[in-house]
Design an enzyme around this catalytic site. Structure first.
Site, short mmCIF file in Angstrom:
data_model
loop_
_atom_site.label_atom_id
_atom_site.label_comp_id
_atom_site.label_asym_id
_atom_site.label_seq_id
_atom_site.Cartn_x
_atom_site.Cartn_y
_atom_site.Cartn_z
N LEU A 1 0.82 -1.21 0.00
CA LEU A 1 0.00 0.00 0.00
C LEU A 1 0.87 1.27 0.00
O LEU A 1 1.80 1.39 0.78
CB LEU A 1 -0.91 0.00 1.24
CG LEU A 1 -1.83 -1.22 1.37
CD1 LEU A 1 -2.70 -1.09 2.62
CD2 LEU A 1 -2.69 -1.43 0.12
N GLU B 1 0.57 5.83 -1.03
CA GLU B 1 -0.37 6.95 -0.86
C GLU B 1 -1.57 6.85 -1.81
O GLU B 1 -2.66 7.34 -1.50
CB GLU B 1 0.34 8.29 -1.06
CG GLU B 1 1.14 8.75 0.14
CD GLU B 1 0.29 9.01 1.39
OE1 GLU B 1 -0.86 9.50 1.27
OE2 GLU B 1 0.77 8.70 2.50
N HIS C 1 -3.14 4.09 -2.69
CA HIS C 1 -4.13 3.23 -2.02
C HIS C 1 -4.77 3.96 -0.84
O HIS C 1 -5.96 3.81 -0.58
CB HIS C 1 -3.46 1.95 -1.48
CG HIS C 1 -2.86 1.08 -2.54
ND1 HIS C 1 -1.51 0.95 -2.71
CD2 HIS C 1 -3.44 0.29 -3.47
CE1 HIS C 1 -1.27 0.12 -3.70
NE2 HIS C 1 -2.42 -0.30 -4.18
N GLN D 1 -9.20 -0.52 -16.21
CA GLN D 1 -9.73 -1.44 -15.20
C GLN D 1 -11.03 -0.90 -14.60
O GLN D 1 -12.03 -1.61 -14.47
CB GLN D 1 -8.69 -1.63 -14.10
CG GLN D 1 -9.21 -2.31 -12.85
CD GLN D 1 -8.10 -2.64 -11.86
OE1 GLN D 1 -7.37 -3.59 -12.06
NE2 GLN D 1 -7.98 -1.89 -10.79
N SER E 1 2.77 3.97 -8.21
CA SER E 1 2.50 2.59 -8.59
C SER E 1 3.46 1.70 -7.82
O SER E 1 4.62 2.08 -7.58
CB SER E 1 2.75 2.40 -10.10
OG SER E 1 2.93 1.03 -10.40
O1 PAF Z 1 -5.82 -2.67 -9.10
C1 PAF Z 1 -5.46 -3.69 -8.45
O2 PAF Z 1 -4.68 -3.62 -7.52
C2 PAF Z 1 -5.99 -5.05 -8.86
O3 PAF Z 1 -6.12 -5.16 -10.23
C3 PAF Z 1 -7.31 -5.42 -8.15
C4 PAF Z 1 -8.44 -4.48 -8.52
C5 PAF Z 1 -7.10 -5.39 -6.64
C6 PAF Z 1 -7.74 -6.83 -8.53
O4 PAF Z 1 -6.79 -7.78 -8.19
#
Ligand code: PAF
Length: 281
Positions: free
Chosen positions: A33, A35, A37, A153, A185
């Site tokens: 994790l 910033e 997240h 996504q 990232s």
């Molecule tokens: O974005 C992510 O970290 C992943 O693709 C997710 C959404 C947790 C699915 O594994």
């Protein structure tokens, strides 16, 4: 904070909370994790009574030559961060408990999953859609929070939710960036110091294209792509995977820029590290 690794236990707790009228938010993550997240977690915290964060490096979204084995895993630091943010449940399943005998059941969002990143990562979005629907079924959220950093996504998961009538509100949070503009990232840590310096050109190129659109100097998708390509092609350590200006509805390339519905997206390699970034116009 409860740390739950058994999907059945997590689901029972979530169903019971729902029965008691509590509103649940979920932030799905693969851990490590940062910033970015934490911005998702804080947004989710504001939107519900109970907050679940899942930490699961999902094997089904990695291709055979991708970085599943070396993907950064920092469980202690992740749990400490969740505690600080007031998370109620951290869901940390094993791959066996998530997939077991069911690995042949897939969620495929046709069309969207094969474009942009889907071209070089053909099974990626099938793995993402499948695991996220499973996480929804286990954690029973009313609302789920994702980052616009992974725009494809987010758009694909929103389509999944619409297409399968999943009763989850989908919230997108703006990309968090380093002071110089590089999007946060977990993969940034793979960059060698010189690559890290040069990677900032990705966000600068996007900003330059965005400014050209705002000033009317660029009016088409092709012009935006040209601006971004030209700038990144000057970067010694970068190899472009794709740069595309697409409609956010179907991820198809656009002619004229559609204000409010255009996604300018890119992926580029620095050595073996593949970074993505995007701008919405
Ligand atoms: O974005 C992510 O970290 C992943 O693709 C997710 C959404 C947790 C699915 O594994």
């Amino acid at each position: 904070m409860d740390i739950v690794s058994d999907p059945a236990v997590m689901q029972r707790a979530a169903l019971e909370a729902r029965r008691l009228g509590r509103r649940i938010a979920l932030v799905p993550t693969m851990g490590n994790l940062h910033e970015g997240h934490l911005a998702l977690i804080r947004e989710a915290r504001r939107r519900a009574d109970l907050l679940a964060v899942s930490i699961f490096v999902n094997p089904t979204q990695f291709g055979p030559n991708e970085d599943l084995g070396r993907y950064p895993r920092t469980p202690e630091a992740d749990l400490a961060a969740c505690r600080r943010e007031g998370v109620d449940w951290v869901f940390t399943p094993s791959a066996e408990s998530m997939y077991g005998i069911q690995a042949a059941v897939w969620v495929e969002v046709e069309g969207l999953g094969k474009k942009l990143c889907g071209r070089s990562r053909p099974i990626h979005f099938r793995g993402v859609a499948t695991v996220v629907l499973k996480l929804f079924n286990v954690c029973q959220p009313h609302v789920a929070v994702f980052g616009w950093k992974d725009a494809q996504q987010f758009l694909l998961l929103r389509r999944m939710v619409e297409g399968l009538n999943v009763p989850v509100e989908m919230v997108g949070v703006e990309t968090v960036r380093e002071p110089d503009g590089l999007a946060l990232s977990s993969r940034n840590r793979y960059l060698a110091p010189e690559e890290r310096k040069q990677a900032v050109e990705l966000s600068r190129a996007l900003r330059e294209a965005q400014a050209a659109a705002e000033s009317g100097r660029a009016t088409t998708g092709a012009e935006l792509v040209e601006i971004v390509r030209k700038r990144i092609e000057r970067v010694a350590s970068a190899r472009i995977d794709y740069v595309e200006a697409v409609s956010m509805r179907d991820l198809e390339p656009i002619g004229a820029i559609e204000p409010g519905a255009t996604l300018l997206a890119l992926a580029a390699f620095f050595g073996t590290t593949r970074l993505i970034d995007n701008a919405r116009l």
